[in-house]
Scaffold this active site. Sequence first.
Site, PDB file in Angstrom:
ATOM      1  N   LYS A  23      -0.908  -4.969   6.481  1.00 43.67           N
ATOM      2  CA  LYS A  23      -0.833  -5.015   7.950  1.00 43.67           C
ATOM      3  C   LYS A  23      -2.033  -5.797   8.509  1.00 43.67           C
ATOM      4  O   LYS A  23      -1.868  -6.718   9.305  1.00 43.67           O
ATOM      5  CB  LYS A  23      -0.806  -3.589   8.522  1.00 43.67           C
ATOM      6  CG  LYS A  23       0.426  -2.790   8.058  1.00 43.67           C
ATOM      7  CD  LYS A  23       0.491  -1.401   8.655  1.00 43.67           C
ATOM      8  CE  LYS A  23      -0.573  -0.461   8.168  1.00 43.67           C
ATOM      9  NZ  LYS A  23      -0.527  -0.186   6.719  1.00 43.67           N
ATOM     10  N   THR A  24      -3.240  -5.442   8.056  1.00 44.33           N
ATOM     11  CA  THR A  24      -4.432  -6.153   8.529  1.00 44.33           C
ATOM     12  C   THR A  24      -4.413  -7.596   8.040  1.00 44.33           C
ATOM     13  O   THR A  24      -4.848  -8.510   8.745  1.00 44.33           O
ATOM     14  CB  THR A  24      -5.712  -5.446   8.023  1.00 44.33           C
ATOM     15  OG1 THR A  24      -5.571  -4.044   8.260  1.00 44.33           O
ATOM     16  CG2 THR A  24      -6.955  -5.964   8.721  1.00 44.33           C
ATOM     17  N   ASP A  46      -6.009  -1.239  14.829  1.00 47.14           N
ATOM     18  CA  ASP A  46      -5.548  -0.536  13.641  1.00 47.14           C
ATOM     19  C   ASP A  46      -5.294   0.928  14.023  1.00 47.14           C
ATOM     20  O   ASP A  46      -5.902   1.413  14.983  1.00 47.14           O
ATOM     21  CB  ASP A  46      -6.660  -0.621  12.565  1.00 47.14           C
ATOM     22  CG  ASP A  46      -6.121  -0.395  11.168  1.00 47.14           C
ATOM     23  OD1 ASP A  46      -4.889  -0.252  11.008  1.00 47.14           O
ATOM     24  OD2 ASP A  46      -6.925  -0.349  10.225  1.00 47.14           O
ATOM     25  N   THR A 102       0.514   3.551  10.362  1.00 44.07           N
ATOM     26  CA  THR A 102       1.188   4.132   9.202  1.00 44.07           C
ATOM     27  C   THR A 102       2.281   5.084   9.681  1.00 44.07           C
ATOM     28  O   THR A 102       3.028   5.632   8.888  1.00 44.07           O
ATOM     29  CB  THR A 102       0.178   4.926   8.347  1.00 44.07           C
ATOM     30  OG1 THR A 102      -0.591   5.766   9.227  1.00 44.07           O
ATOM     31  CG2 THR A 102      -0.763   4.005   7.609  1.00 44.07           C
ATOM     32  N   ARG A 104      -3.486  -3.286  -2.167  1.00 45.64           N
ATOM     33  CA  ARG A 104      -4.868  -2.773  -2.154  1.00 45.64           C
ATOM     34  C   ARG A 104      -5.175  -2.028  -3.453  1.00 45.64           C
ATOM     35  O   ARG A 104      -6.262  -2.135  -4.001  1.00 45.64           O
ATOM     36  CB  ARG A 104      -5.117  -1.854  -0.959  1.00 45.64           C
ATOM     37  CG  ARG A 104      -6.555  -1.272  -1.002  1.00 45.64           C
ATOM     38  CD  ARG A 104      -6.897  -0.408   0.197  1.00 45.64           C
ATOM     39  NE  ARG A 104      -6.933  -1.192   1.395  1.00 45.64           N
ATOM     40  CZ  ARG A 104      -6.410  -0.791   2.560  1.00 45.64           C
ATOM     41  NH1 ARG A 104      -5.832   0.386   2.651  1.00 45.64           N
ATOM     42  NH2 ARG A 104      -6.481  -1.557   3.606  1.00 45.64           N
TER      43      ARG A 104
HETATM   44  P1  ADP Z   1      -3.254  -2.458   5.467  1.00 44.54           P
HETATM   45  O1  ADP Z   1      -3.862  -3.058   6.695  1.00 44.54           O
HETATM   46  O2  ADP Z   1      -1.748  -2.409   5.498  1.00 44.54           O
HETATM   47  O3  ADP Z   1      -3.844  -1.119   5.103  1.00 44.54           O
HETATM   48  P2  ADP Z   1      -4.480  -4.716   4.123  1.00 44.54           P
HETATM   49  O4  ADP Z   1      -3.908  -5.837   4.884  1.00 44.54           O
HETATM   50  O5  ADP Z   1      -5.895  -4.320   4.431  1.00 44.54           O
HETATM   51  O6  ADP Z   1      -3.558  -3.430   4.222  1.00 44.54           O
HETATM   52  O7  ADP Z   1      -4.325  -5.092   2.563  1.00 44.54           O
HETATM   53  C1  ADP Z   1      -5.244  -4.660   1.595  1.00 44.54           C
HETATM   54  C2  ADP Z   1      -5.581  -5.798   0.648  1.00 44.54           C
HETATM   55  O8  ADP Z   1      -4.450  -6.077  -0.147  1.00 44.54           O
HETATM   56  C3  ADP Z   1      -5.919  -7.127   1.329  1.00 44.54           C
HETATM   57  O9  ADP Z   1      -7.273  -7.332   1.487  1.00 44.54           O
HETATM   58  C4  ADP Z   1      -5.422  -8.171   0.393  1.00 44.54           C
HETATM   59  O10 ADP Z   1      -6.409  -8.494  -0.551  1.00 44.54           O
HETATM   60  C5  ADP Z   1      -4.303  -7.472  -0.319  1.00 44.54           C
HETATM   61  N1  ADP Z   1      -3.011  -7.866   0.215  1.00 44.54           N
HETATM   62  C6  ADP Z   1      -2.248  -7.173   1.083  1.00 44.54           C
HETATM   63  N2  ADP Z   1      -1.083  -7.789   1.300  1.00 44.54           N
HETATM   64  C7  ADP Z   1      -1.099  -8.907   0.560  1.00 44.54           C
HETATM   65  C8  ADP Z   1      -0.166  -9.970   0.334  1.00 44.54           C
HETATM   66  N3  ADP Z   1       1.030  -9.959   0.920  1.00 44.54           N
HETATM   67  N4  ADP Z   1      -0.509 -10.959  -0.502  1.00 44.54           N
HETATM   68  C9  ADP Z   1      -1.710 -10.955  -1.105  1.00 44.54           C
HETATM   69  N5  ADP Z   1      -2.626  -9.978  -0.962  1.00 44.54           N
HETATM   70  C10 ADP Z   1      -2.334  -8.972  -0.146  1.00 44.54           C
END
Ligand code: ADP
Length: 346
Positions: A68-69, A113, A162, A221
């Site tokens: 998401k981030t 977030d 989430t 992650r």
């Molecule tokens: P969320 O915000 O959903 O908790 P993040 O965007 O922070 O998740 O993702 C965590 C890590 O996973 C990111 O820093 C990145 O390294 C990796 N990641 C997430 N999605 C992808 C993707 N589609 N392709 C490559 N790496 C990804």
Amino acid sequence: MAREKVIGPDPGGDDHRKQDAALRPKLLKEVIGQGKVAARLEIAVRASKKLKEPLGHILFDGPPGLGKTTFATVLPNELGTSIQLTSGPALSKPADMLPFLTNLEEGSILFIDEIHRMPRVVEEFIYPAMEDFRIDIVLGDGMSARTISMQLKRFTLIGATTRSGMLSGPMRDRFKMHEHLEFYSVEELATIVRVNAAKLNTPITEAAAHELAHRSRGTPRVANARLHWARSYAAAKHEGEITEAIARAALDMAEVDRDGLDKNDRKYLETLIDVFGGGPTGVEALAATLNLAADTLSDEIEPYLLREGYIIRSPRGRVATPRAFQVLGKAPPKPKPDDRSQGLFD
Ligand code: ADP
């Protein structure tokens, strides 16, 4: 690349978040998997550039660590604009929003977030900002109170949650795009592991990348964390290259089992089966017994166990499936008439 401004508590403050930032894709074409979401965002970005209009507000939902981030931070790079990052719990009153809103640039992005944790008063305060790029500020109180309207720069709000079910209807409706992120396939995760191993200058075999991917709970992650651990293990005990045998030994040592379940997953299933006889039981009772927050269970542990078919959510609570008994090496219980009606033990 986009300038990132962080005002107030930094949602990227924890250690794992810092590691995330280092490995995070910078452009849409570097994002692996989530093909349909990426394709829709690509269209939205192109349209925004051609029409010279800010991107419509976007809501991302899905379990933690799925990107998401990442999507939110890729978009300003694509648009050539800046992003400000904050989170729902950091915004306890409308005034907490003011620094962000007054810092907006034309077409820039504001990322919130855990937007479901923003109090209702703040939510209501930003409705006019989302709709008309305007906020109403009340000055003074009582008889002398007056409201002034302030015009804002046109911007894009990106929310991540989430728990999209916890967002109020009016808030949800103000987002133009709703994107749900799904768990990743083993192949996609193996690609992420390979790409990130290269970023970390770590040689890795194809089979090792696959092994790490298979044991990463469908979550980038987690795959990154497993990669970091295997890399340390390979450096400390071997010559640095991650081979299949080294990946296996590293994950065994980290108590990630061969099915990819970690300690918390197993503790969850053991409690559900040993203490509650396989359920049905409520999430609160499970959380109390496990000494974990109910939110941790429903946001972080259960989505993967549900998707892999280890548990189901029934109206009467969580129920362990025969697969859960099997993975723990336990004999499934004798089917009860109730279970038959749910089709669980057929
Ligand atoms: P969320 O915000 O959903 O908790 P993040 O965007 O922070 O998740 O993702 C965590 C890590 O996973 C990111 O820093 C990145 O390294 C990796 N990641 C997430 N999605 C992808 C993707 N589609 N392709 C490559 N790496 C990804």
